[in-house]
Design an enzyme around this catalytic site. Structure first.
Site, mmCIF file in Angstrom:
data_model
loop_
_atom_site.group_PDB
_atom_site.id
_atom_site.type_symbol
_atom_site.label_atom_id
_atom_site.label_comp_id
_atom_site.label_asym_id
_atom_site.label_seq_id
_atom_site.Cartn_x
_atom_site.Cartn_y
_atom_site.Cartn_z
ATOM 1 N N ASP A 16 16.466 14.195 1.960
ATOM 2 C CA ASP A 16 15.957 13.987 3.314
ATOM 3 C C ASP A 16 15.898 12.485 3.623
ATOM 4 O O ASP A 16 14.906 11.979 4.135
ATOM 5 C CB ASP A 16 14.560 14.606 3.465
ATOM 6 C CG ASP A 16 14.082 14.597 4.923
ATOM 7 O OD1 ASP A 16 14.943 14.604 5.825
ATOM 8 O OD2 ASP A 16 12.859 14.544 5.149
ATOM 9 N N LEU B 156 -2.199 9.028 10.361
ATOM 10 C CA LEU B 156 -1.047 8.133 10.472
ATOM 11 C C LEU B 156 0.131 8.771 11.188
ATOM 12 O O LEU B 156 0.958 8.068 11.778
ATOM 13 C CB LEU B 156 -0.594 7.671 9.081
ATOM 14 C CG LEU B 156 -1.605 6.825 8.292
ATOM 15 C CD1 LEU B 156 -1.049 6.491 6.917
ATOM 16 C CD2 LEU B 156 -1.932 5.539 9.043
ATOM 17 N N GLY C 113 4.519 15.520 10.800
ATOM 18 C CA GLY C 113 5.921 15.888 10.638
ATOM 19 C C GLY C 113 6.066 17.400 10.654
ATOM 20 O O GLY C 113 5.124 18.135 10.988
ATOM 21 N N ALA C 114 7.254 17.870 10.264
ATOM 22 C CA ALA C 114 7.535 19.310 10.309
ATOM 23 C C ALA C 114 6.661 20.099 9.349
ATOM 24 O O ALA C 114 6.343 21.268 9.591
ATOM 25 C CB ALA C 114 9.016 19.543 9.984
ATOM 26 N N PHE C 115 6.241 19.474 8.238
ATOM 27 C CA PHE C 115 5.506 20.225 7.217
ATOM 28 C C PHE C 115 4.024 19.896 7.174
ATOM 29 O O PHE C 115 3.294 20.456 6.381
ATOM 30 C CB PHE C 115 6.123 19.953 5.837
ATOM 31 C CG PHE C 115 7.525 20.473 5.707
ATOM 32 C CD1 PHE C 115 7.770 21.809 5.457
ATOM 33 C CD2 PHE C 115 8.618 19.621 5.857
ATOM 34 C CE1 PHE C 115 9.049 22.303 5.337
ATOM 35 C CE2 PHE C 115 9.904 20.101 5.747
ATOM 36 C CZ PHE C 115 10.142 21.436 5.496
ATOM 37 N N GLY C 116 3.550 18.947 8.017
ATOM 38 C CA GLY C 116 2.132 18.624 7.977
ATOM 39 C C GLY C 116 1.843 17.224 8.486
ATOM 40 O O GLY C 116 2.664 16.624 9.184
ATOM 41 N N LYS D 79 -0.632 13.100 2.086
ATOM 42 C CA LYS D 79 0.119 14.036 2.914
ATOM 43 C C LYS D 79 -0.463 15.432 2.780
ATOM 44 O O LYS D 79 -0.708 15.914 1.663
ATOM 45 C CB LYS D 79 1.594 14.031 2.494
ATOM 46 C CG LYS D 79 2.492 14.822 3.424
ATOM 47 C CD LYS D 79 3.962 14.533 3.143
ATOM 48 C CE LYS D 79 4.838 15.202 4.186
ATOM 49 N NZ LYS D 79 6.272 14.877 3.999
#
Length: 674
Positions: A657, A527, A530-533, A550
């Site tokens: 966030d 999908l 992002g910055a973390f995965g 996620k």
């Protein structure tokens, strides 16, 4: 032999010699009919229609008069003309080019007499028995098939009189039921008006006569032949914008929706085509909305008849220009139904080559109930019809994806894969229809590409040079010719290049067997990242519900420089997620279900939100040069406030966030914070 008969015989001998190639009997019959129609002394004692002060009123005069109340001479003359009219209709039922016939002068004189001395003669109409006038109408119907006779009818003033008479009979029929001969009269008259309306320059004659108002009233007819006659005539009229405008001002949409919901297949087909034409008028689209027509239209998408489906889909294309109707189509499942038609699958489509003209002729001749309307197409003709239907579905999806939530549903329902397959060329296709389908498919894809979140999908779909043309078309370009260069370029590619594109398209198929499993979950679709995965769409083994998962890479520097720091960060994250999972129950906050570790990665299983990030709505509106309506802004803002109040005040949790990309908008702008 009576004196009148002798008079006719002597008249025939005195006239011109019979034309070459005509039998003596046929010629004599025509001359006799001509003489009878021109005899002004032909009067009848019992009125069937009565005119007063220019207004038409039906009087129900009794027809069972004793024979001794009529003069023997008049009785003979009536039966002679009626018999001659019937003989004429039987003899020339298959003739269509009367003006080219060897007897063309006689036919012209007979037609003129039928109009001047019968149709437009009020004294005669007032006294004519019902069956006799019906025979006049039948003969007019046969002659009117010749275009030159249509012009003659207009020049003789017959159209206005015919419209007036049709109004009278229609009112009588609708008010009192199927009285003797009324149905047959209406079928013949609606046919005549359909033939007139089939020619563009003649449609204004019909509108000027007011016949269109009676035709609309006949949409309430209980007899299927009368209804079909009215539908066919109105459909021919609606081909012209000026006529559409006049018709659309009348009360007919509710009647059309009733026919679409309750009547037989042929009535539905003709009604859908009429409504498709009328939808060019804004008031018709508004009435479809008022009378809740969307569910009725979508119910017809389950049909297997291509022509009915084609008309219905093009109606949807037009009505979904209204934002509220576009949303309603999605809510009622319209997007999935359109994609199902595009997929084809096991659906066994049927069609035919019938036209308005051929159906009108069959209806007037009483043959329409015996027509086989689903088995006369060759495989190639049927395939061409399917291409046209698929192009219409692509056009509908193009309009629907202007709404971001609609576009998201198209993507989630495997729509990009389904539409992309239609862009591929095929040697078996009809070139013109196939190329047009490719253009419509590319346009739908280009509209989907205009949404920023979908763009990564297309980068791996086409080779670089093709992708550049695809981008250069621009956002939200409706002009179908703008996509022709793209289609031409694709169709010129070599076989191995086309094979590579086909493989790329196939890799996007969400319904293929999952190639990867993590824990107890099958990975269905990537999908986003992002910055973390990354985030995936998943389904639990032996489960039905779709979820979001996620994946967090624990080696990211943000979690610490060494293993000790990373372990501490992981412990804190899992602890927070456990609290969130157990405590957060709010309609505007995403639900968390499970966390687990596998191969130095943390996996968080959560609710799959059916919606689009608020940030994408901002970008999309900017691309379309539009703005959020104030009412919509307040609706979103209030939900955000409720969610944040719940987190901060009741659960003592700070989001840390909160960005537009973490605020999801679903159906009816339902907000979910993730």
């Amino acid at each position: 032999m009576p004196d009148q008969d002798k008079k006719l015989k002597s008249t025939e001998k005195a006239t011109d010699k019979k034309p070459h190639g005509i039998s003596v009997r046929d010629y004599a019959d025509l001359k006799r009919l001509q003489s009878l129609l021109n005899d002004q002394s032909n009067q009848f004692l019992l009125p069937a229609i009565h005119f007063e002060s220019g207004q038409i009123n039906v009087t129900r005069a009794l027809q069972n008069v004793k024979s001794n109340e009529q003069k023997p001479h008049g009785q003979w003359q009536e039966s002679t003309e009626a018999v001659q009219l019937e003989n004429f209709s039987v003899t020339y039922k298959n003739e269509r080019n009367f003006s080219q016939h060897p007897k063309h002068k006689l036919f012209q004189e007979i037609f003129t007499a039928l109009v001047k001395n019968r149709l437009t003669c009020r004294e005669w109409v007032n006294q004519a028995p019902s069956i006799h006038f019906l025979r006049v109408l039948i003969c007019l119907r046969l002659l009117i098939r010749d275009p030159s006779y249509q012009e003659m009818l207009h020049s003789l003033g017959g159209i206005e009189n015919l419209a007036q008479y049709m109004e009278t009979v229609a009112n009588d029929y609708l008010d009192y039921g199927e009285e003797r001969h009324n149905v047959d009269k209406l079928v013949n008259m609606t046919y005549i008006f359909q033939k007139l309306a089939a020619v563009k320059d003649q449609r204004e004659w019909v509108i000027a006569s007011g016949a269109h108002k009676t035709l609309v009233n006949l949409l309430s007819a209980r007899n299927s032949n009368v209804l079909l006659g009215a539908l066919l005539a109105l459909t021919s009229l609606a081909e012209s914008p000026e006529c559409r405008e006049k018709i659309s001002k009348l009360t007919l949409v509710e009647k059309l929706l009733v026919i679409l919901h309750e009547y037989d297949l042929l009535s539905k087909r003709l009604t859908a085509e009429l409504l498709r034409l009328l939808c060019a008028e804004s008031q018709v689209k508004e009435q479809i909305k008022i009378y809740e027509g969307v569910p009725v239209l979508l119910s017809l998408l389950h049909s297997d008849h291509i022509k009915l489906l084609w008309s219905v889909v093009w109606i949807l294309v037009q009505v979904c220009e209204d934002p509220e109707t576009s949303v309603e189509i999605r809510i009622w499942g319209g997007i999935k139904q359109l994609l199902h038609i595009l997929q084809g699958g096991e659906k066994n489509f049927v069609s035919d080559r019938s036209s308005v003209g051929s159906l009108s002729s069959a209806n007037a001749a009483g043959r329409i109930q015996h027509l086989h309307l689903s088995d006369d197409l060759s495989p190639d003709e049927k395939q061409e019809n399917i291409f046209s239907l698929q192009a219409a579905c692509c056009a509908a999806i193009t309009e629907l994806v202007l709404n971001e939530t609609n576009a998201y549903q198209v993507v989630q329902a495997n729509g990009i894969y389904t539409i992309a397959k239609l862009t591929l060329p095929s040697k078996e296709r009809n070139t013109e229809k196939a190329n047009l389908l490719q253009c419509y498919a590319f346009r739908a894809l280009r509209f989907l590409f205009s949404m920023e979140r979908n763009r990564h999908i297309f980068k791996r779909l086409f080779p670089t040079d093709l992708f550049e043309i695809f981008i250069d078309i621009g956002h939200y370009v409706r002009d179908i010719s703008a996509y022709e260069e793209l289609v031409s370029k694709l169709n010129l590619l070599k076989e191995d290049e086309l094979k590579q594109i086909a493989e790329s398209i196939e890799s996007m198929n969400q319904n293929k067997a999952p190639t990867k499993h993590i824990g107890n979950y099958a990975i269905l679709e990537h999908l986003g990242s992002g910055a973390f995965g990354s985030v995936y769409k998943v389904r639990k083994h032996n489960g039905q519900n779709l979820l979001a998962m996620k994946e967090v890479n624990l080696h990211n520097p943000a979690f610490g420089k060494d293993k000790k720091d990373r372990d501490s960060s992981l412990k804190n994250i899992v602890s927070e997620l456990t609290i969130i999972k157990e405590q957060l129950y709010h309609p505007n906050v995403v639900r968390y279900y499970k966390t687990f570790l596998e191969n130095d990665r943390l996996y968080i299983v959560m609710e799959l939100i059916e919606g689009v990030p608020l940030g994408e709505h901002f970008y999309s509106l900017k691309e379309k040069k539009q703005q959020f309506a104030e009412e919509r802004i307040w609706r979103i803002f209030i939900q955000l406030c409720l969610a944040l109040r719940y987190l901060h005040k009741e659960k003592r949790i700070v989001h840390r966030d909160l960005t537009p990309n973490n605020v999801m908008l679903g159906d009816k702008d339902k907000v979910t914070i993730s």
